[in-house]
Design a protein around this motif. Structure first.
Motif, PDB file in Angstrom:
ATOM      1  N   ARG A   8       0.850  -1.190   0.000  1.00 11.00           N
ATOM      2  CA  ARG A   8       0.000   0.000   0.000  1.00 11.00           C
ATOM      3  C   ARG A   8       0.881   1.233   0.000  1.00 11.00           C
ATOM      4  O   ARG A   8       1.909   1.276   0.669  1.00 11.00           O
ATOM      5  N   ALA A   9       0.459   2.244  -0.751  1.00 13.32           N
ATOM      6  CA  ALA A   9       1.123   3.540  -0.728  1.00 13.32           C
ATOM      7  C   ALA A   9       0.454   4.402   0.330  1.00 13.32           C
ATOM      8  O   ALA A   9      -0.783   4.471   0.406  1.00 13.32           O
ATOM      9  N   PHE A  10       1.274   5.035   1.162  1.00 12.69           N
ATOM     10  CA  PHE A  10       0.783   5.900   2.227  1.00 12.69           C
ATOM     11  C   PHE A  10       1.172   7.343   1.918  1.00 12.69           C
ATOM     12  O   PHE A  10       2.269   7.608   1.420  1.00 12.69           O
ATOM     13  N   ALA A  11       0.296   8.265   2.236  1.00 12.14           N
ATOM     14  CA  ALA A  11       0.513   9.688   1.964  1.00 12.14           C
ATOM     15  C   ALA A  11       1.337  10.312   3.087  1.00 12.14           C
ATOM     16  O   ALA A  11       0.860  11.173   3.826  1.00 12.14           O
ATOM     17  N   ALA A  12       2.577   9.842   3.220  1.00 10.18           N
ATOM     18  CA  ALA A  12       3.493  10.364   4.234  1.00 10.18           C
ATOM     19  C   ALA A  12       4.911  10.008   3.812  1.00 10.18           C
ATOM     20  O   ALA A  12       5.136   8.991   3.153  1.00 10.18           O
ATOM     21  N   PRO A  13       5.879  10.836   4.202  1.00 10.45           N
ATOM     22  CA  PRO A  13       7.281  10.543   3.884  1.00 10.45           C
ATOM     23  C   PRO A  13       7.760   9.275   4.592  1.00 10.45           C
ATOM     24  O   PRO A  13       7.241   8.884   5.637  1.00 10.45           O
ATOM     25  N   VAL A  14       8.784   8.663   4.019  1.00 17.10           N
ATOM     26  CA  VAL A  14       9.269   7.372   4.497  1.00 17.10           C
ATOM     27  C   VAL A  14       9.698   7.408   5.967  1.00 17.10           C
ATOM     28  O   VAL A  14       9.440   6.456   6.706  1.00 17.10           O
ATOM     29  N   ASP A  15      10.327   8.485   6.434  1.00 19.25           N
ATOM     30  CA  ASP A  15      10.776   8.513   7.829  1.00 19.25           C
ATOM     31  C   ASP A  15       9.614   8.478   8.798  1.00 19.25           C
ATOM     32  O   ASP A  15       9.689   7.845   9.862  1.00 19.25           O
ATOM     33  N   ILE A  16       8.508   9.099   8.428  1.00 18.32           N
ATOM     34  CA  ILE A  16       7.329   9.102   9.295  1.00 18.32           C
ATOM     35  C   ILE A  16       6.662   7.722   9.302  1.00 18.32           C
ATOM     36  O   ILE A  16       6.247   7.219  10.353  1.00 18.32           O
ATOM     37  N   MET A  21       8.369 -11.996   8.834  1.00 19.81           N
ATOM     38  CA  MET A  21       7.755 -10.803   8.253  1.00 19.81           C
ATOM     39  C   MET A  21       8.867  -9.907   7.728  1.00 19.81           C
ATOM     40  O   MET A  21       9.799  -9.576   8.462  1.00 19.81           O
ATOM     41  N   ILE A  22       8.748  -9.564   6.464  1.00 19.74           N
ATOM     42  CA  ILE A  22       9.719  -8.692   5.801  1.00 19.74           C
ATOM     43  C   ILE A  22       8.958  -7.446   5.356  1.00 19.74           C
ATOM     44  O   ILE A  22       8.033  -7.529   4.552  1.00 19.74           O
ATOM     45  N   VAL A  23       9.358  -6.310   5.911  1.00 21.78           N
ATOM     46  CA  VAL A  23       8.674  -5.055   5.616  1.00 21.78           C
ATOM     47  C   VAL A  23       9.657  -4.137   4.900  1.00 21.78           C
ATOM     48  O   VAL A  23      10.756  -3.893   5.405  1.00 21.78           O
ATOM     49  N   THR A  24       9.262  -3.657   3.727  1.00 24.39           N
ATOM     50  CA  THR A  24      10.104  -2.703   3.000  1.00 24.39           C
ATOM     51  C   THR A  24       9.355  -1.377   2.872  1.00 24.39           C
ATOM     52  O   THR A  24       8.124  -1.347   2.757  1.00 24.39           O
ATOM     53  N   PHE A  25      10.140  -0.306   2.899  1.00 19.49           N
ATOM     54  CA  PHE A  25       9.621   1.052   2.831  1.00 19.49           C
ATOM     55  C   PHE A  25      10.300   1.741   1.654  1.00 19.49           C
ATOM     56  O   PHE A  25      11.502   1.973   1.684  1.00 19.49           O
ATOM     57  N   ASP A  26       9.523   2.042   0.614  1.00 18.04           N
ATOM     58  CA  ASP A  26      10.061   2.680  -0.580  1.00 18.04           C
ATOM     59  C   ASP A  26       9.564   4.120  -0.607  1.00 18.04           C
ATOM     60  O   ASP A  26       8.416   4.384  -0.978  1.00 18.04           O
ATOM     61  N   GLY A  27      10.425   5.044  -0.166  1.00 20.61           N
ATOM     62  CA  GLY A  27      10.048   6.444  -0.089  1.00 20.61           C
ATOM     63  C   GLY A  27      10.076   7.116  -1.439  1.00 20.61           C
ATOM     64  O   GLY A  27      11.083   7.078  -2.137  1.00 20.61           O
ATOM     65  N   LEU A  33       5.662   3.644  -0.282  1.00 21.92           N
ATOM     66  CA  LEU A  33       5.095   2.340  -0.594  1.00 21.92           C
ATOM     67  C   LEU A  33       5.625   1.355   0.438  1.00 21.92           C
ATOM     68  O   LEU A  33       6.840   1.173   0.574  1.00 21.92           O
ATOM     69  N   VAL A  34       4.713   0.737   1.183  1.00 20.62           N
ATOM     70  CA  VAL A  34       5.076  -0.274   2.167  1.00 20.62           C
ATOM     71  C   VAL A  34       4.646  -1.630   1.635  1.00 20.62           C
ATOM     72  O   VAL A  34       3.509  -1.805   1.190  1.00 20.62           O
ATOM     73  N   THR A  35       5.566  -2.587   1.677  1.00 18.78           N
ATOM     74  CA  THR A  35       5.253  -3.969   1.299  1.00 18.78           C
ATOM     75  C   THR A  35       5.588  -4.857   2.479  1.00 18.78           C
ATOM     76  O   THR A  35       6.701  -4.799   3.008  1.00 18.78           O
ATOM     77  N   LEU A  36       4.617  -5.629   2.908  1.00 16.03           N
ATOM     78  CA  LEU A  36       4.789  -6.600   3.990  1.00 16.03           C
ATOM     79  C   LEU A  36       4.656  -7.992   3.401  1.00 16.03           C
ATOM     80  O   LEU A  36       3.615  -8.339   2.843  1.00 16.03           O
ATOM     81  N   ARG A  37       5.736  -8.767   3.500  1.00 16.09           N
ATOM     82  CA  ARG A  37       5.704 -10.168   3.067  1.00 16.09           C
ATOM     83  C   ARG A  37       5.667 -11.031   4.316  1.00 16.09           C
ATOM     84  O   ARG A  37       6.559 -10.945   5.165  1.00 16.09           O
ATOM     85  N   MET A  38       4.646 -11.846   4.448  1.00 15.96           N
ATOM     86  CA  MET A  38       4.536 -12.814   5.542  1.00 15.96           C
ATOM     87  C   MET A  38       4.905 -14.168   4.955  1.00 15.96           C
ATOM     88  O   MET A  38       4.132 -14.738   4.185  1.00 15.96           O
ATOM     89  N   LEU A  39       6.085 -14.649   5.290  1.00 16.53           N
ATOM     90  CA  LEU A  39       6.603 -15.886   4.716  1.00 16.53           C
ATOM     91  C   LEU A  39       6.390 -17.025   5.715  1.00 16.53           C
ATOM     92  O   LEU A  39       7.013 -17.063   6.769  1.00 16.53           O
ATOM     93  N   PHE A  40       5.508 -17.943   5.370  1.00 19.97           N
ATOM     94  CA  PHE A  40       5.156 -19.073   6.235  1.00 19.97           C
ATOM     95  C   PHE A  40       6.004 -20.289   5.885  1.00 19.97           C
ATOM     96  O   PHE A  40       6.607 -20.357   4.812  1.00 19.97           O
ATOM     97  N   ALA A  41       6.047 -21.255   6.780  1.00 15.74           N
ATOM     98  CA  ALA A  41       6.849 -22.461   6.579  1.00 15.74           C
ATOM     99  C   ALA A  41       6.342 -23.308   5.419  1.00 15.74           C
ATOM    100  O   ALA A  41       7.103 -24.043   4.795  1.00 15.74           O
ATOM    101  N   SER A  42       5.046 -23.207   5.126  1.00 14.30           N
ATOM    102  CA  SER A  42       4.453 -24.020   4.067  1.00 14.30           C
ATOM    103  C   SER A  42       3.182 -23.344   3.568  1.00 14.30           C
ATOM    104  O   SER A  42       2.652 -22.439   4.219  1.00 14.30           O
ATOM    105  N   SER A  43       2.685 -23.823   2.454  1.00 15.09           N
ATOM    106  CA  SER A  43       1.400 -23.325   1.949  1.00 15.09           C
ATOM    107  C   SER A  43       0.273 -23.666   2.911  1.00 15.09           C
ATOM    108  O   SER A  43      -0.658 -22.878   3.089  1.00 15.09           O
ATOM    109  N   ALA A  44       0.364 -24.824   3.557  1.00 18.71           N
ATOM    110  CA  ALA A  44      -0.656 -25.213   4.538  1.00 18.71           C
ATOM    111  C   ALA A  44      -0.672 -24.241   5.717  1.00 18.71           C
ATOM    112  O   ALA A  44      -1.744 -23.866   6.204  1.00 18.71           O
TER     113      ALA A  44
END
Length: 165
Positions: free
Chosen positions: A20-28, A108-114, A120-131
């Motif tokens: 999701r893109a947020f209407a705020a600078p990356v530091d905030i 959980m891997i969170v990236t912040f692209d200012g 733009l914040v991307t959160l990847r939730m990486l689980f041990a398996s598809s199950a």
């Protein structure tokens, strides 16, 4: 702005990805993710509240927290920070969820692209398996992620464009 959700990706078939893109600078935006005084206002699905028992923002540091559901159910979690690269990236391994089903156990891997004035914040939730991923989805992880991002957007709109000291 709407949260985009992907189930699985080219990197891994057993992950949930929220962007999701947020209407705020990356530091905030980064500070909203790393400041316990801000996290309590938006982390978790709509109707949930958050208690942070400890948050040690350093590699190997522990974030011990409990999400409280609107029905009174507690969801204890414990995360260990694996990577901290302000204000670009956070990586932590989370163990938790419902007391009888640790469905939110994942990296959980969170990236912040200012891209001022947006982030733009991307959160990847990486689980041990598809199950494991499917079990988390069945317990509401997808909706919870979308609602959490919506609450973050509302929090950022309320707190304004200035970074807090």
């Amino acid at each position: 702005m709407v949260t985009e959700v992907k189930i699985g990706s080219a990197e891994s078939a057993h992950e949930l990805v929220f962007s999701r893109a947020f209407a705020a600078p990356v530091d905030i935006v980064y500070r909203a993710w790393t400041d316990p005084d801000q996290l309590v206002h938006w982390w978790g699905p709509r109707g949930f509240s958050l208690t942070i028992r400890a948050m040690e923002l350093k590699v190997g540091g522990v974030w011990d927290y409990v999400l409280h559901g609107p029905d009174g159910t507690d969801y204890p979690n414990r995360a260990v920070f694996e990577e901290i690269d302000p204000p670009k990236r956070l990586v932590f391994f989370n163990t938790g969820g419902h007391v009888s089903d640790r469905h939110l156990t994942c990296r959980m891997i969170v990236t912040f692209d200012g891209q001022d004035p947006h982030t733009l914040v991307t959160l990847r939730m990486l689980f041990a398996s598809s199950a494991s991923r499917d079990r988390a989805k069945a317990r509401g992880a997808e909706e919870g992620g979308v609602e959490s991002f919506a609450r973050l957007s509302q929090w950022l709109a309320r707190t304004g464009p200035s970074p807090q000291p």
